[in-house]
Design a protein around this motif. Structure first.
Motif, PDB file in Angstrom:
ATOM      1  N   GLU A  38       0.711  -1.246   0.066  1.00  8.40           N
ATOM      2  CA  GLU A  38       0.000  -0.191   0.141  1.00  8.40           C
ATOM      3  C   GLU A  38       0.816   1.179  -0.128  1.00  8.40           C
ATOM      4  OE1 GLU A  38      -4.083  -0.009   2.182  1.00  8.40           O
ATOM      5  OE2 GLU A  38      -2.753  -1.081   3.316  1.00  8.40           O
ATOM      6  N   GLY A  39       1.830   1.168   0.538  1.00 10.38           N
ATOM      7  CA  GLY A  39       2.736   2.466   0.855  1.00 10.38           C
ATOM      8  C   GLY A  39       3.082   2.731   2.283  1.00 10.38           C
ATOM      9  N   ASP A  40       4.145   3.682   2.529  1.00 13.57           N
ATOM     10  CA  ASP A  40       4.863   3.687   3.582  1.00 13.57           C
ATOM     11  C   ASP A  40       3.795   4.671   4.523  1.00 13.57           C
ATOM     12  OD1 ASP A  40       6.621   3.694   5.777  1.00 13.57           O
ATOM     13  OD2 ASP A  40       8.060   4.883   4.666  1.00 13.57           O
ATOM     14  N   PHE A  41       2.911   4.232   4.942  1.00 16.24           N
ATOM     15  CA  PHE A  41       2.100   5.095   5.888  1.00 16.24           C
ATOM     16  C   PHE A  41       1.223   4.276   6.968  1.00 16.24           C
ATOM     17  CE2 PHE A  41      -0.299   4.348   1.836  1.00 16.24           C
ATOM     18  CZ  PHE A  41      -1.529   3.974   2.187  1.00 16.24           C
ATOM     19  N   TYR A  42       0.644   5.119   7.620  1.00 17.19           N
ATOM     20  CA  TYR A  42      -0.193   4.376   8.700  1.00 17.19           C
ATOM     21  C   TYR A  42      -1.838   4.836   8.496  1.00 17.19           C
ATOM     22  CZ  TYR A  42       4.358   3.571  11.107  1.00 17.19           C
ATOM     23  OH  TYR A  42       5.497   2.855  11.405  1.00 17.19           O
ATOM     24  N   ARG A  43      -2.395   3.816   9.291  1.00 18.90           N
ATOM     25  CA  ARG A  43      -4.181   4.342   9.359  1.00 18.90           C
ATOM     26  C   ARG A  43      -4.280   4.501  10.721  1.00 18.90           C
ATOM     27  NH1 ARG A  43      -6.580   4.050   4.725  1.00 18.90           N
ATOM     28  NH2 ARG A  43      -5.951   2.825   2.898  1.00 18.90           N
ATOM     29  N   LEU A  44      -4.815   5.761  11.113  1.00 15.65           N
ATOM     30  CA  LEU A  44      -4.840   6.445  12.307  1.00 15.65           C
ATOM     31  C   LEU A  44      -6.581   6.039  12.783  1.00 15.65           C
ATOM     32  CD1 LEU A  44      -2.129   7.548  11.590  1.00 15.65           C
ATOM     33  CD2 LEU A  44      -2.738   9.333  13.834  1.00 15.65           C
ATOM     34  N   SER A  45      -6.928   5.861  14.064  1.00 15.15           N
ATOM     35  CA  SER A  45      -8.097   5.758  14.467  1.00 15.15           C
ATOM     36  C   SER A  45      -8.244   6.489  15.938  1.00 15.15           C
ATOM     37  CB  SER A  45      -8.987   4.537  14.298  1.00 15.15           C
ATOM     38  OG  SER A  45      -7.968   3.510  15.115  1.00 15.15           O
ATOM     39  N   GLY A  46      -9.050   7.233  16.182  1.00 18.49           N
ATOM     40  CA  GLY A  46      -9.287   7.879  17.607  1.00 18.49           C
ATOM     41  C   GLY A  46      -9.851   9.051  17.793  1.00 18.49           C
ATOM     42  N   GLN A  47      -9.860   9.620  18.655  1.00 17.36           N
ATOM     43  CA  GLN A  47     -10.486  10.958  18.894  1.00 17.36           C
ATOM     44  C   GLN A  47      -9.710  11.916  19.674  1.00 17.36           C
ATOM     45  OE1 GLN A  47     -13.906  11.911  21.712  1.00 17.36           O
ATOM     46  NE2 GLN A  47     -14.978  11.633  19.935  1.00 17.36           N
ATOM     47  N   LYS A  48      -9.526  13.194  19.273  1.00 13.75           N
ATOM     48  CA  LYS A  48      -8.909  14.159  20.125  1.00 13.75           C
ATOM     49  C   LYS A  48      -9.724  15.497  20.107  1.00 13.75           C
ATOM     50  CE  LYS A  48      -4.655  12.242  19.481  1.00 13.75           C
ATOM     51  NZ  LYS A  48      -3.929  12.004  20.658  1.00 13.75           N
ATOM     52  N   ILE A  49      -9.596  15.803  21.339  1.00 12.39           N
ATOM     53  CA  ILE A  49     -10.416  16.947  21.658  1.00 12.39           C
ATOM     54  C   ILE A  49      -9.712  18.252  21.901  1.00 12.39           C
ATOM     55  CG2 ILE A  49     -12.168  15.592  22.670  1.00 12.39           C
ATOM     56  CD1 ILE A  49     -10.983  16.329  25.699  1.00 12.39           C
ATOM     57  N   PHE A  50     -10.336  19.485  22.042  1.00 11.89           N
ATOM     58  CA  PHE A  50      -9.832  20.893  22.392  1.00 11.89           C
ATOM     59  C   PHE A  50      -8.864  21.138  21.114  1.00 11.89           C
ATOM     60  CE2 PHE A  50     -10.316  19.790  26.911  1.00 11.89           C
ATOM     61  CZ  PHE A  50     -11.752  20.131  26.795  1.00 11.89           C
ATOM     62  N   ILE A  51      -8.880  20.985  19.921  1.00 11.43           N
ATOM     63  CA  ILE A  51      -8.115  20.998  18.763  1.00 11.43           C
ATOM     64  C   ILE A  51      -8.099  22.457  18.153  1.00 11.43           C
ATOM     65  CG2 ILE A  51      -7.011  20.452  16.550  1.00 11.43           C
ATOM     66  CD1 ILE A  51      -6.868  18.333  19.325  1.00 11.43           C
ATOM     67  N   THR A  52      -7.345  23.272  18.480  1.00 10.96           N
ATOM     68  CA  THR A  52      -7.429  25.056  18.164  1.00 10.96           C
ATOM     69  C   THR A  52      -7.245  24.962  16.506  1.00 10.96           C
ATOM     70  OG1 THR A  52      -6.475  25.373  20.158  1.00 10.96           O
ATOM     71  CG2 THR A  52      -6.638  27.032  18.190  1.00 10.96           C
ATOM     72  N   TRP A  53      -8.304  25.455  15.984  1.00 10.73           N
ATOM     73  CA  TRP A  53      -8.270  25.630  14.433  1.00 10.73           C
ATOM     74  C   TRP A  53      -8.306  24.417  13.913  1.00 10.73           C
ATOM     75  CZ3 TRP A  53      -8.966  29.918  11.431  1.00 10.73           C
ATOM     76  CH2 TRP A  53      -9.387  31.460  12.140  1.00 10.73           C
ATOM     77  N   GLY A  54      -9.118  23.331  14.549  1.00  8.22           N
ATOM     78  CA  GLY A  54      -9.019  21.915  13.918  1.00  8.22           C
ATOM     79  C   GLY A  54      -9.595  21.690  12.540  1.00  8.22           C
ATOM     80  N   GLU A  55     -10.579  22.644  12.403  1.00 11.90           N
ATOM     81  CA  GLU A  55     -11.379  22.828  11.191  1.00 11.90           C
ATOM     82  C   GLU A  55     -11.811  24.185  10.707  1.00 11.90           C
ATOM     83  OE1 GLU A  55     -13.201  22.000   7.465  1.00 11.90           O
ATOM     84  OE2 GLU A  55     -12.017  20.585   8.731  1.00 11.90           O
ATOM     85  N   HIS A  56     -11.742  24.712   9.599  1.00 12.17           N
ATOM     86  CA  HIS A  56     -12.142  26.006   9.033  1.00 12.17           C
ATOM     87  C   HIS A  56     -12.068  26.046   7.718  1.00 12.17           C
ATOM     88  CE1 HIS A  56      -7.893  27.314   8.151  1.00 12.17           C
ATOM     89  NE2 HIS A  56      -7.632  26.438   9.411  1.00 12.17           N
ATOM     90  N   ASP A  57     -12.660  27.465   7.138  1.00 15.23           N
ATOM     91  CA  ASP A  57     -12.664  27.512   5.779  1.00 15.23           C
ATOM     92  C   ASP A  57     -11.842  28.667   5.148  1.00 15.23           C
ATOM     93  OD1 ASP A  57     -14.001  29.643   7.047  1.00 15.23           O
ATOM     94  OD2 ASP A  57     -16.024  29.350   5.830  1.00 15.23           O
ATOM     95  N   ALA A  58     -10.601  28.850   6.105  1.00 18.93           N
ATOM     96  CA  ALA A  58      -9.879  29.984   5.574  1.00 18.93           C
ATOM     97  C   ALA A  58      -8.763  29.583   4.678  1.00 18.93           C
ATOM     98  CB  ALA A  58      -9.232  30.657   6.904  1.00 18.93           C
ATOM     99  N   VAL A  59      -8.364  28.278   4.529  1.00 23.21           N
ATOM    100  CA  VAL A  59      -7.349  27.619   3.839  1.00 23.21           C
ATOM    101  C   VAL A  59      -7.917  26.302   3.043  1.00 23.21           C
ATOM    102  CG1 VAL A  59      -5.716  28.513   5.081  1.00 23.21           C
ATOM    103  CG2 VAL A  59      -6.046  26.507   5.568  1.00 23.21           C
ATOM    104  N   GLU A  60      -7.318  25.772   2.208  1.00 21.92           N
ATOM    105  CA  GLU A  60      -7.749  24.776   1.336  1.00 21.92           C
ATOM    106  C   GLU A  60      -7.200  23.369   2.101  1.00 21.92           C
ATOM    107  OE1 GLU A  60      -6.130  25.123  -2.640  1.00 21.92           O
ATOM    108  OE2 GLU A  60      -4.292  24.820  -1.872  1.00 21.92           O
ATOM    109  N   ASN A  61      -6.188  23.499   2.949  1.00 23.97           N
ATOM    110  CA  ASN A  61      -5.694  22.187   3.473  1.00 23.97           C
ATOM    111  C   ASN A  61      -5.325  22.593   4.977  1.00 23.97           C
ATOM    112  OD1 ASN A  61      -5.504  19.327   3.583  1.00 23.97           O
ATOM    113  ND2 ASN A  61      -3.654  19.465   2.475  1.00 23.97           N
ATOM    114  N   ILE A  62      -5.340  21.458   5.772  1.00 24.29           N
ATOM    115  CA  ILE A  62      -5.058  21.677   7.119  1.00 24.29           C
ATOM    116  C   ILE A  62      -4.130  20.330   7.744  1.00 24.29           C
ATOM    117  CG2 ILE A  62      -5.716  21.788   9.703  1.00 24.29           C
ATOM    118  CD1 ILE A  62      -8.544  22.873   8.547  1.00 24.29           C
ATOM    119  N   LEU A  63      -3.167  20.501   8.068  1.00 25.81           N
ATOM    120  CA  LEU A  63      -2.156  19.482   8.506  1.00 25.81           C
ATOM    121  C   LEU A  63      -2.370  19.212   9.980  1.00 25.81           C
ATOM    122  CD1 LEU A  63       0.914  20.665   6.106  1.00 25.81           C
ATOM    123  CD2 LEU A  63      -1.037  19.013   5.574  1.00 25.81           C
ATOM    124  N   HIS A  64      -2.548  18.140  10.348  1.00 26.51           N
ATOM    125  CA  HIS A  64      -2.718  17.706  11.941  1.00 26.51           C
ATOM    126  C   HIS A  64      -1.543  16.969  12.235  1.00 26.51           C
ATOM    127  CE1 HIS A  64      -6.693  18.936  11.486  1.00 26.51           C
ATOM    128  NE2 HIS A  64      -7.310  18.240  10.411  1.00 26.51           N
TER     129      HIS A  64
END
Length: 601
Positions: free
Chosen positions: A187-213
């Motif tokens: 498949e490739g050199d990457f991982y598949r993540l599962s879980g939940q994170k809380i209190f993520i500042t600017w975790g989602e928004h419409d000011a830019v086209e991509n967000i890197l977590h």
């Protein structure tokens, strides 16, 4: 509601007079000049005052909205204000030219950050988190990850987040449960993540086209505890080999928090892997995620301190303007007995000068710390770099915790100056108090910062780095004592230094106790940090008094220098004594805390 005006003159005084443009003398900044510094500050002030500042109140009222598809809509004007910031090249101001930034000193980047946070704290959080992501990726990311993601982060056209906290794992990150499962080799050199994170500042928004977590997670074979945690980069949209955006990743905003303040900042709960697993890429070494994340957190902690100072400055400006406008009462007969504004009442003046002197002192200490970071990163001499790094590491928990604690108190005083009108949202004073209140909590609560100072930072070198700072405080007290006009400031500053030296010795001695040492450090940490902050801020105001008096004696009639003398006098003779009382608290010991049943209070 009074407009925000960036404190350009005050920032220039710290950079040019107190720091003597020390960062500019480093070879890495050979192309920078004092004239460039002034030009950058002037332009940043326009962005802060004209573009970001006017959105502060409206953003607070409107807040953010989560849409049914999991996207988040920002308050009106926020996206375009952020784009104005990006288009002006502000996001890369302190990033090295090798990484695509402008390569200016950290001390300048910090000055600009203060203006932006003072203008609009909620909006300022977005680039603050991105700056931390840049640091983490630049230091620990592979060449492939940096090539694919770093340019856009530096540019600001993509933003970054920091994903640590989970519902069951707050400050104790050893309890992180988010999983990262390696993909099959085909498949490739990457991982598949599962879980939940809380209190993520600017975790989602419409000011830019991509967000890197940047996400802390565990691989299936990882041991329990901190050593089992790794760091992963999880983009909102996957990125193709040609740099274009690919498919949407399996990460979604499940909800946004309804908070006391910073309503214009989307604080998100992010769910990873609700479908096939969120694709993530290992950053740095497996099992060293916390170490790598601390690169990001140290950057953020200093900037949170700066953030608090920005809000304190705005609260101060607001209170001064209101006090000069609000008519109430009369002056005493010996001062004319005429109707007056509340700025003529001495209790109000006491509050105003307290707000101003503390804000000036906090700014000076935070920028001094930033200058030490410049030396640590760019000085040609290895010994100088090491010494500056050690000093900066001692200062960062003080800048973060003391500045934000004081910012809350300064904003509260701002409400008090307004009287009943301060409790009414329309005046704007309440928003600053609500916004400032988060700063002592996030990026490591201030209690954790105090433990970092009293435990890790003091214990590792037996207090040598802080002792060297106290030496500098005592040298400034001696310089004040030798000056005819300023000698009255010397005894209090010298006594504060003596108190701090004695308390450091006490914490070190009791912290070595094999049975009660850990309890001693925990019990003493917060009063020690408070005393440290008071003494070091008073030290900076002592230096400010020396510079201001020298300018006056050289013939300057600028009222700015007279006001600096007033602020320094208050900080040293009326504010520092409050901090010195912390010595009495430490000397009282901590047996009472051990005897208390905290569940029956």
């Amino acid at each position: 509601m009074f407009p925000y005006a960036a404190p350009v003159r005050d920032l220039q005084f710290v950079l040019a007079d107190l720091l003597d443009h020390r960062s500019l003398s480093l070879p890495a900044f050979a192309e920078a000049s004092p004239e460039l510094v002034d030009a950058v500050l002037d332009e940043a002030a326009k962005l802060a005052g004209d573009v970001w500042g006017p959105l502060n109140a409206s953003g607070d009222r409107q807040g953010c909205e989560r849409r049914h598809d999991g996207g988040v809509t920002l308050p009106d004007g926020f996206a375009s204000a952020y784009q104005a910031y990006v288009e002006g090249g502000w996001n890369g101001i302190g990033v090295s030219e090798a990484l695509g930034g402008q390569g200016l000193p950290e001390v300048m980047a910090s000055a600009v950050q203060e203006m932006l946070h003072g203008a609009n704290m909620a909006l300022g959080l977005c680039p603050m988190l991105t700056a931390g992501a840049i640091e983490a990726l630049a230091h620990h990311g592979s060449d492939e990850l940096k090539a694919r993601y770093l340019d856009k982060l530096v540019e600001g056209s993509w933003t970054g987040t920091m994903n640590l906290t989970e519902p069951q794992a707050g400050s104790d990150l050893s309890r992180v449960r988010t999983r990262a499962v390696p993909c099959a080799p085909d498949e490739g050199d990457f991982y598949r993540l599962s879980g939940q994170k809380i209190f993520i500042t600017w975790g989602e928004h419409d000011a830019v086209e991509n967000i890197l977590h940047l996400v802390l997670a565990r691989t299936p074979d990882a041991p329990e505890g901190n050593k089992g945690i790794s760091l992963f980069l999880v983009p909102k949209f996957l990125v193709n080999d040609d740099g274009s955006l690919g498919e949407r990743n399996d990460v979604v905003c499940a909800s946004i928090e309804h908070k006391l303040g910073i309503h214009g900042s989307p604080t998100c709960t992010l769910s990873f892997g609700e479908q096939d697993g969120a694709i993530g890429f290992l950053v740095g070494d497996a099992g060293r995620g916390l170490n790598h994340m601390f690169t990001m957190m140290n950057e953020a902690r200093h900037k949170v301190g700066i953030q608090g100072i920005g809000v304190a400055e705005r609260a101060c400006q607001h209170a001064v303007a209101y006090a000069a406008d609000r008519s109430q009462g009369r002056t005493p007969a010996y001062r004319g007995g005429e109707p007056c504004t509340i700025s003529e009442h001495l209790d109000v003046r006491r509050m105003l000068v307290s707000m101003r002197s503390r804000t000036d002192a906090l700014r000076a200490l935070a920028l001094y710390c930033a200058a030490e970071l410049d030396v640590a990163r760019h000085h040609e001499d290895a010994a100088m770099r090491q010494a500056a790094q050690v000093r900066a590491e001692v200062l960062i928990p003080v800048v973060k915790a003391f500045s934000t604690d004081q910012a809350v108190d300064i904003a509260s005083l701002g409400v008090q100056v307004h009287g009943g009108m301060g409790f009414i949202e329309e005046t704007g004073a309440a928003q600053m108090l609500r916004d400032a209140r988060i700063a002592p909590i996030y990026e490591g609560t201030n209690g954790i910062q105090a433990l970092d100072l009293a435990g890790r930072k003091l214990q590792r070198d037996d207090g040598a780095a802080l002792a060297a700072l106290i030496d500098d405080v005592e040298a400034t007290a001696a310089a004040l004592g030798a000056h005819a006009e300023l000698s009255g400031l010397a005894p209090e500053l010298a006594a504060g230094a003596q108190d701090l030296r004695a308390c450091v010795a006490q914490v070190l001695e009791e912290g070595r106790d094999s049975e009660r040492g850990l309890d001693a450090v925990q019990a003493y940490a917060t009063p020690l940090l408070s005393l440290t902050g008071h003494v070091l801020c008073a030290w900076q105001m002592g230096l400010a008094a020396l510079k201001a008096q020298a300018a006056i004696e050289a013939g300057s009639s600028d009222d700015f220098y007279r006001r600096k003398l007033v602020a320094a006098d208050f900080a040293i003779r009326q504010w520092l004594p409050e901090g010195r009382a912390q010595r009495r608290i430490l000397e009282a010991g901590f047996q009472g805390l051990l005897d208390i049943d905290a569940t029956r209070l």
